[in-house]
Design a protein around this motif. Structure first.
Motif, PDB file in Angstrom:
ATOM      1  N   ASN A  47       0.820  -1.215   0.000  1.00 27.12           N
ATOM      2  CA  ASN A  47       0.000   0.000   0.000  1.00 27.12           C
ATOM      3  C   ASN A  47       0.850   1.260   0.000  1.00 27.12           C
ATOM      4  O   ASN A  47       0.421   2.311   0.482  1.00 27.12           O
ATOM      5  CB  ASN A  47      -0.933   0.003   1.217  1.00 27.12           C
ATOM      6  CG  ASN A  47      -1.920  -1.142   1.181  1.00 27.12           C
ATOM      7  OD1 ASN A  47      -2.289  -1.616   0.110  1.00 27.12           O
ATOM      8  ND2 ASN A  47      -2.341  -1.605   2.353  1.00 27.12           N
ATOM      9  N   ALA A  48       2.053   1.165  -0.523  1.00 24.34           N
ATOM     10  CA  ALA A  48       2.978   2.300  -0.517  1.00 24.34           C
ATOM     11  C   ALA A  48       2.366   3.503  -1.228  1.00 24.34           C
ATOM     12  O   ALA A  48       1.876   3.397  -2.352  1.00 24.34           O
ATOM     13  CB  ALA A  48       4.280   1.899  -1.190  1.00 24.34           C
ATOM     14  N   GLN A  49       2.410   4.639  -0.572  1.00 34.23           N
ATOM     15  CA  GLN A  49       1.941   5.895  -1.169  1.00 34.23           C
ATOM     16  C   GLN A  49       3.069   6.641  -1.884  1.00 34.23           C
ATOM     17  O   GLN A  49       2.819   7.569  -2.649  1.00 34.23           O
ATOM     18  CB  GLN A  49       1.355   6.788  -0.081  1.00 34.23           C
ATOM     19  CG  GLN A  49       0.163   6.178   0.638  1.00 34.23           C
ATOM     20  CD  GLN A  49      -0.999   5.920  -0.311  1.00 34.23           C
ATOM     21  OE1 GLN A  49      -1.449   6.836  -1.011  1.00 34.23           O
ATOM     22  NE2 GLN A  49      -1.468   4.690  -0.344  1.00 34.23           N
ATOM     23  N   SER A  50       4.297   6.227  -1.623  1.00 35.44           N
ATOM     24  CA  SER A  50       5.447   6.837  -2.290  1.00 35.44           C
ATOM     25  C   SER A  50       6.494   5.757  -2.535  1.00 35.44           C
ATOM     26  O   SER A  50       6.755   4.919  -1.665  1.00 35.44           O
ATOM     27  CB  SER A  50       6.031   7.970  -1.443  1.00 35.44           C
ATOM     28  OG  SER A  50       6.388   7.510  -0.158  1.00 35.44           O
ATOM     29  N   VAL A  51       7.090   5.790  -3.741  1.00 32.11           N
ATOM     30  CA  VAL A  51       8.025   4.754  -4.161  1.00 32.11           C
ATOM     31  C   VAL A  51       9.242   5.405  -4.792  1.00 32.11           C
ATOM     32  O   VAL A  51       9.122   6.322  -5.622  1.00 32.11           O
ATOM     33  CB  VAL A  51       7.376   3.795  -5.178  1.00 32.11           C
ATOM     34  CG1 VAL A  51       8.388   2.776  -5.683  1.00 32.11           C
ATOM     35  CG2 VAL A  51       6.176   3.089  -4.560  1.00 32.11           C
ATOM     36  N   ALA A  52      10.420   4.915  -4.403  1.00 32.24           N
ATOM     37  CA  ALA A  52      11.675   5.339  -5.030  1.00 32.24           C
ATOM     38  C   ALA A  52      12.260   4.153  -5.780  1.00 32.24           C
ATOM     39  O   ALA A  52      12.521   3.103  -5.172  1.00 32.24           O
ATOM     40  CB  ALA A  52      12.659   5.834  -3.977  1.00 32.24           C
ATOM     41  N   VAL A  53      12.473   4.329  -7.100  1.00 33.83           N
ATOM     42  CA  VAL A  53      13.024   3.258  -7.928  1.00 33.83           C
ATOM     43  C   VAL A  53      14.513   3.531  -8.100  1.00 33.83           C
ATOM     44  O   VAL A  53      14.921   4.379  -8.907  1.00 33.83           O
ATOM     45  CB  VAL A  53      12.321   3.182  -9.296  1.00 33.83           C
ATOM     46  CG1 VAL A  53      12.866   2.015 -10.100  1.00 33.83           C
ATOM     47  CG2 VAL A  53      10.817   3.056  -9.112  1.00 33.83           C
ATOM     48  N   VAL A  54      15.327   2.824  -7.326  1.00 32.30           N
ATOM     49  CA  VAL A  54      16.771   3.031  -7.327  1.00 32.30           C
ATOM     50  C   VAL A  54      17.388   2.138  -8.405  1.00 32.30           C
ATOM     51  O   VAL A  54      17.219   0.917  -8.382  1.00 32.30           O
ATOM     52  CB  VAL A  54      17.373   2.707  -5.953  1.00 32.30           C
ATOM     53  CG1 VAL A  54      18.884   2.936  -5.966  1.00 32.30           C
ATOM     54  CG2 VAL A  54      16.707   3.535  -4.869  1.00 32.30           C
ATOM     55  N   GLY A  55      18.099   2.770  -9.345  1.00 32.52           N
ATOM     56  CA  GLY A  55      18.670   2.012 -10.451  1.00 32.52           C
ATOM     57  C   GLY A  55      17.870   2.139 -11.725  1.00 32.52           C
ATOM     58  O   GLY A  55      18.158   1.459 -12.716  1.00 32.52           O
ATOM     59  N   ALA A  56      16.842   2.998 -11.718  1.00 29.77           N
ATOM     60  CA  ALA A  56      16.094   3.261 -12.945  1.00 29.77           C
ATOM     61  C   ALA A  56      17.036   3.834 -13.996  1.00 29.77           C
ATOM     62  O   ALA A  56      18.033   4.496 -13.672  1.00 29.77           O
ATOM     63  CB  ALA A  56      14.947   4.224 -12.660  1.00 29.77           C
ATOM     64  N   SER A  57      16.730   3.568 -15.273  1.00 33.80           N
ATOM     65  CA  SER A  57      17.645   3.990 -16.338  1.00 33.80           C
ATOM     66  C   SER A  57      16.872   4.382 -17.586  1.00 33.80           C
ATOM     67  O   SER A  57      15.775   3.878 -17.839  1.00 33.80           O
ATOM     68  CB  SER A  57      18.627   2.862 -16.673  1.00 33.80           C
ATOM     69  OG  SER A  57      19.417   3.179 -17.793  1.00 33.80           O
ATOM     70  N   ALA A  58      17.488   5.299 -18.363  1.00 28.24           N
ATOM     71  CA  ALA A  58      16.920   5.677 -19.655  1.00 28.24           C
ATOM     72  C   ALA A  58      17.520   4.862 -20.791  1.00 28.24           C
ATOM     73  O   ALA A  58      17.098   5.000 -21.946  1.00 28.24           O
ATOM     74  CB  ALA A  58      17.159   7.172 -19.902  1.00 28.24           C
ATOM     75  N   LYS A  59      18.497   4.012 -20.488  1.00 30.11           N
ATOM     76  CA  LYS A  59      19.162   3.223 -21.528  1.00 30.11           C
ATOM     77  C   LYS A  59      18.179   2.217 -22.116  1.00 30.11           C
ATOM     78  O   LYS A  59      17.592   1.408 -21.385  1.00 30.11           O
ATOM     79  CB  LYS A  59      20.361   2.500 -20.948  1.00 30.11           C
ATOM     80  CG  LYS A  59      21.149   1.697 -21.976  1.00 30.11           C
ATOM     81  CD  LYS A  59      22.343   1.011 -21.321  1.00 30.11           C
ATOM     82  CE  LYS A  59      23.113   0.185 -22.332  1.00 30.11           C
ATOM     83  NZ  LYS A  59      24.261  -0.510 -21.701  1.00 30.11           N
ATOM     84  N   PRO A  60      17.971   2.232 -23.420  1.00 35.01           N
ATOM     85  CA  PRO A  60      16.990   1.329 -24.038  1.00 35.01           C
ATOM     86  C   PRO A  60      17.304  -0.144 -23.746  1.00 35.01           C
ATOM     87  O   PRO A  60      18.466  -0.569 -23.782  1.00 35.01           O
ATOM     88  CB  PRO A  60      17.112   1.638 -25.532  1.00 35.01           C
ATOM     89  CG  PRO A  60      17.666   3.020 -25.593  1.00 35.01           C
ATOM     90  CD  PRO A  60      18.588   3.135 -24.413  1.00 35.01           C
ATOM     91  N   ASP A  61      16.249  -0.866 -23.415  1.00 39.62           N
ATOM     92  CA  ASP A  61      16.307  -2.316 -23.188  1.00 39.62           C
ATOM     93  C   ASP A  61      17.144  -2.707 -21.967  1.00 39.62           C
ATOM     94  O   ASP A  61      17.471  -3.888 -21.794  1.00 39.62           O
ATOM     95  CB  ASP A  61      16.839  -3.054 -24.422  1.00 39.62           C
ATOM     96  CG  ASP A  61      15.969  -2.844 -25.648  1.00 39.62           C
ATOM     97  OD1 ASP A  61      14.743  -2.785 -25.476  1.00 39.62           O
ATOM     98  OD2 ASP A  61      16.523  -2.723 -26.757  1.00 39.62           O
ATOM     99  N   SER A  62      17.516  -1.766 -21.146  1.00 40.33           N
ATOM    100  CA  SER A  62      18.267  -2.104 -19.934  1.00 40.33           C
ATOM    101  C   SER A  62      17.314  -2.553 -18.834  1.00 40.33           C
ATOM    102  O   SER A  62      16.106  -2.318 -18.883  1.00 40.33           O
ATOM    103  CB  SER A  62      19.058  -0.880 -19.454  1.00 40.33           C
ATOM    104  OG  SER A  62      18.161   0.149 -19.020  1.00 40.33           O
ATOM    105  N   PHE A  63      17.885  -3.197 -17.816  1.00 38.07           N
ATOM    106  CA  PHE A  63      17.079  -3.615 -16.662  1.00 38.07           C
ATOM    107  C   PHE A  63      16.463  -2.396 -15.987  1.00 38.07           C
ATOM    108  O   PHE A  63      15.296  -2.412 -15.584  1.00 38.07           O
ATOM    109  CB  PHE A  63      17.949  -4.395 -15.680  1.00 38.07           C
ATOM    110  CG  PHE A  63      17.202  -4.875 -14.468  1.00 38.07           C
ATOM    111  CD1 PHE A  63      16.424  -6.012 -14.519  1.00 38.07           C
ATOM    112  CD2 PHE A  63      17.271  -4.177 -13.267  1.00 38.07           C
ATOM    113  CE1 PHE A  63      15.731  -6.453 -13.400  1.00 38.07           C
ATOM    114  CE2 PHE A  63      16.582  -4.604 -12.148  1.00 38.07           C
ATOM    115  CZ  PHE A  63      15.806  -5.755 -12.224  1.00 38.07           C
ATOM    116  N   GLY A  64      17.229  -1.331 -15.868  1.00 37.21           N
ATOM    117  CA  GLY A  64      16.718  -0.120 -15.236  1.00 37.21           C
ATOM    118  C   GLY A  64      15.546   0.480 -15.985  1.00 37.21           C
ATOM    119  O   GLY A  64      14.604   1.009 -15.372  1.00 37.21           O
TER     120      GLY A  64
END
Length: 684
Positions: free
Chosen positions: A10-27
């Motif tokens: 039920n998280a009201q706020s989430v931080a995605v650590v390791g997000a990336s703009a690199k195409p097709d990357s895990f991030g």
């Protein structure tokens, strides 16, 4: 008070650590997944390079947040994982998700997995993972995973899968399966599987809970949450792997889980009202059937089909697998005869396929309506040969689509062929509240599981007997001492004594009276008959002394002399102390009957006489106790009382013994008597 896992789901706020703009990357996959269901909470992307990701401004560190996030999704590798978790906790994160397998060592030389668990424990925060696929809440759009879910629809199943692959295989493969929550606890760094079950149980939007389990790291918690779900009227369907020795070894290496005995888990599931299945097909078909919000009343399932051949196959499978279908009453049969064409026989399953005319659908409509009204039919299944690319009769398809409108009973569609091409049709029916089950055998298992679960709901939960404190005596726990201990707990035991001399044998024989049984009592001889250490039917002193001389010469002078009791039906009681769930009691045929009946039943100790009786009645040997071919019945009540008393002894001695056996327990016309016993102390 909010549930401990509320910050995860039920998280009201989430931080995605390791997000990336690199195409097709895990991030990038993580970032896209986080947005895939329209999550409306505060969503932040964290990457040390900054910039933008999916048109969102990126923070370079979780410490830059102007708020404490409810959840941190840590999509970083093992080298950065410890630091990322500490940073998130320092920023006030109340929960976290970890995908990495967490192998290797931490900065201080401790294993990384142990270090992460220590951090979670010190911060007292739930962590989903590692070595998993994260979690999804279909209701609020929260996706703490790297799989997008925009194509999925919400429903009543909460899926909990230790295996990450199972998480995706079951959760994202077929649109007929609709989920409330999906989670992959993996290595359970900061939350155990029982907590996930408990959280799902408390949700109104969860109707049934499907669990793919490798093991339980919190056994007592598992029992507690299963009882919670039972009391809440929510079926928990469990596929427990690690049932074989090699599978259990792999489960330990896969997630670090401790794998207890299969019999202990099966006993716990029965005791707590959970549904146990052996495959993922059975897991999802059963969960799907249970998830539509309807519960069967007393009775048995009724099936309508368009195939005489498949009807016969279904009957064969039902007989072989123990699925009980409704027996049609005479009034139901008469009412069906009045409306069906003469060539169609009233039966269950009911084949309604007559001549293929414009009125072909009419017998099916009559069959459905009459089964819906029949008191003996508890739920209603409907099979017709439909495929996504071909519907041979639109009126039959319309009938199937109106199943929920024709009755308040649970309804389902099914295809006897497990690989039927009906994903689109299954999706459409799910929109209408009709589960579509594939595979006749799996369908039969599912309906039997659901009916058994529903039948057990109204049963009173047996009280557990009180367990007295007892300390084992010092010295050798030979047969005589073991029988004496069991007698203390209320078992009737054969009168006996230990002798070391001829004179003692004569005196004991006079005290006990003939006929007698003579057995070696030499230390270290646990299975006396294997070394010719038992003599039966001794009727006089001369024969007794000769047998004693033989035993003295062969094995030594220490013997047990026992009054030979009336012959009866032999049972065996056994106990092992499971490392996860404690004392586990077994009952089986005993003595010579072991060679004729290869069967046994298990339950956790202690348990009542009623539970003991139900265990014995599951054995085929119970028919002999009840009397066959004109024989008068033996004392079943005393047998159950003896087994219950044995279970109390097992519970009282659980921390002092490694195992205990009583074989045979002789069940006669007037009682049940323990004849031989073996108690093995737990090693120091």
């Amino acid at each position: 008070m909010p549930h401990r896992l509320s910050p995860l789901f039920n998280a009201q706020s989430v931080a995605v650590v390791g997000a990336s703009a690199k195409p097709d990357s895990f991030g990038e996959r993580m970032a896209k997944a986080a947005l895939s269901r329209g999550y409306s909470g505060d969503l932040s992307f964290i990457n040390p390079r900054g910039g933008t990701i999916l048109d969102r401004e990126v923070l370079t560190s979780v410490r830059e947040l102007d708020h404490a996030p409810d959840m941190a999704i840590l999509g970083v590798g093992r080298r950065n994982l410890e630091g990322a978790l500490i940073d998130a906790i320092d920023a006030g994160a109340k929960s976290a998700v970890i995908f990495d397998t967490c192998q290797g060592q931490s900065a201080d030389g401790e294993t990384l997995l142990s270090r992460l668990k220590s951090i979670a424990r010190e911060a007292n925060i739930p962590i989903c993972g590692g070595s998993g696929m994260g979690l999804i809440n279909m209701q609020n759009g929260l996706v703490g995973s790297f799989y997008p879910v925009d194509q999925m629809k919400a429903g009543g199943i909460s899926l909990i899968a230790h295996s990450g692959s199972v998480f995706t295989v079951l959760g994202m493969n077929d649109p007929r399966f609709r989920f409330d929550l999906l989670s992959s606890p993996g290595q359970e760094i900061g939350a155990t599987v029982d907590e996930y079950i408990s959280f799902a149980t408390e949700r109104e939007t969860t109707h049934t809970i499907a669990v793919f389990m490798e093991s339980a790291r919190n056994p007592e918690g598992l029992i507690k949450c299963l009882l919670q779900a039972r009391d809440a009227g929510k079926p928990v369907v469990i596929c427990k792997v690690g049932r074989t020795e090699e599978s259990a070894r792999l489960a330990r290496s896969h997630t670090g889980a401790l794998a207890g005995s299969h019999e202990a888990y099966a006993a716990v599931f029965r005791e707590c009202g959970a549904i146990s299945v052996n495959s993922v097909d059975a897991l999802m078909n059963t969960a799907l059937l249970c998830s539509m919000g309807r519960v069967p009343d007393a009775g048995r399932p009724g099936l309508i089909t368009d195939s005489g051949g498949l009807r016969e196959m279904t009957l064969d499978l039902a007989e072989e697998n123990g699925t009980r279908l409704a027996e049609l009453s005479s009034s139901t049969r008469d009412s069906l005869r009045a409306v069906l064409p003469p060539e169609l026989e009233p039966s269950n399953p009911l084949d309604c396929a007559a001549d293929f005319t414009d009125e072909f659908y009419v017998p099916f409509e009559h069959g459905l309506d009459h089964f819906a009204r029949a008191d003996e039919v508890s739920m209603l299944g409907f099979e017709i040969d439909l495929r996504d690319d071909y519907v041979y009769d639109e009126k039959l398809w319309s009938l199937m689509r109106t199943l929920t409108q024709r009755t308040d009973k649970p309804v389902f569609a099914y295809a006897s062929f497990g690989r039927a091409h009906n994903r689109r049709l299954g999706d459409e029916l799910a929109d209408l509240g009709v589960p579509y089950l594939n595979g006749a055998e799996t369908m039969l298992q599912a309906i039997q599981h659901f009916q058994d679960w529903a039948d057990a709901r109204g049963m009173a939960v047996p009280d557990r007997p009180k367990v007295p404190k007892f300390t084992l005596p010092h010295g050798v726990l030979d047969e005589s001492v073991s029988l004496g201990i069991l007698e203390y707990f209320g078992l009737d035991v054969a009168k006996n004594g230990v002798c070391n001399l001829d004179s003692e044998v004569r005196a004991m024989a006079e005290e006990l009276g003939f006929p007698l049984v003579l057995k070696t009592a030499e230390p270290g001889v646990e299975h006396k008959s294997d070394v010719d250490g038992v003599f039966l039917d001794i009727n006089d002193e001369k024969n007794l002394l000769q047998r004693y001389k033989n035993l003295t010469t062969q094995l030594g002078p220490r013997v047990t002399l026992q009054r030979q009791i009336e012959s009866g039906i032999e049972l065996a009681f056994g106990c092992v102390v499971d490392p996860e769930f404690g004392p586990l009691v077994m009952v089986s045929p005993g003595g010579r009957l072991v060679e004729l009946f290869d069967e046994r039943c298990f339950a956790r100790a202690p348990f009542s006489d009623d539970v003991a009786l139900s265990l014995i009645r599951k054995l085929r040997v119970a028919q002999l106790i009840d009397g066959v071919r004109g024989e008068s019945p033996r004392d079943m009540t005393s047998a159950a009382t003896a087994l219950s008393a044995f279970s109390v002894a097992c519970a009282a001695l659980a921390d002092q013994i490694s195992e205990m056996d009583v074989n045979p327990v002789m069940v006669t016309h007037s009682g049940a008597t323990a004849v031989d016993a073996l108690i093995i102390r737990k090693p120091d």
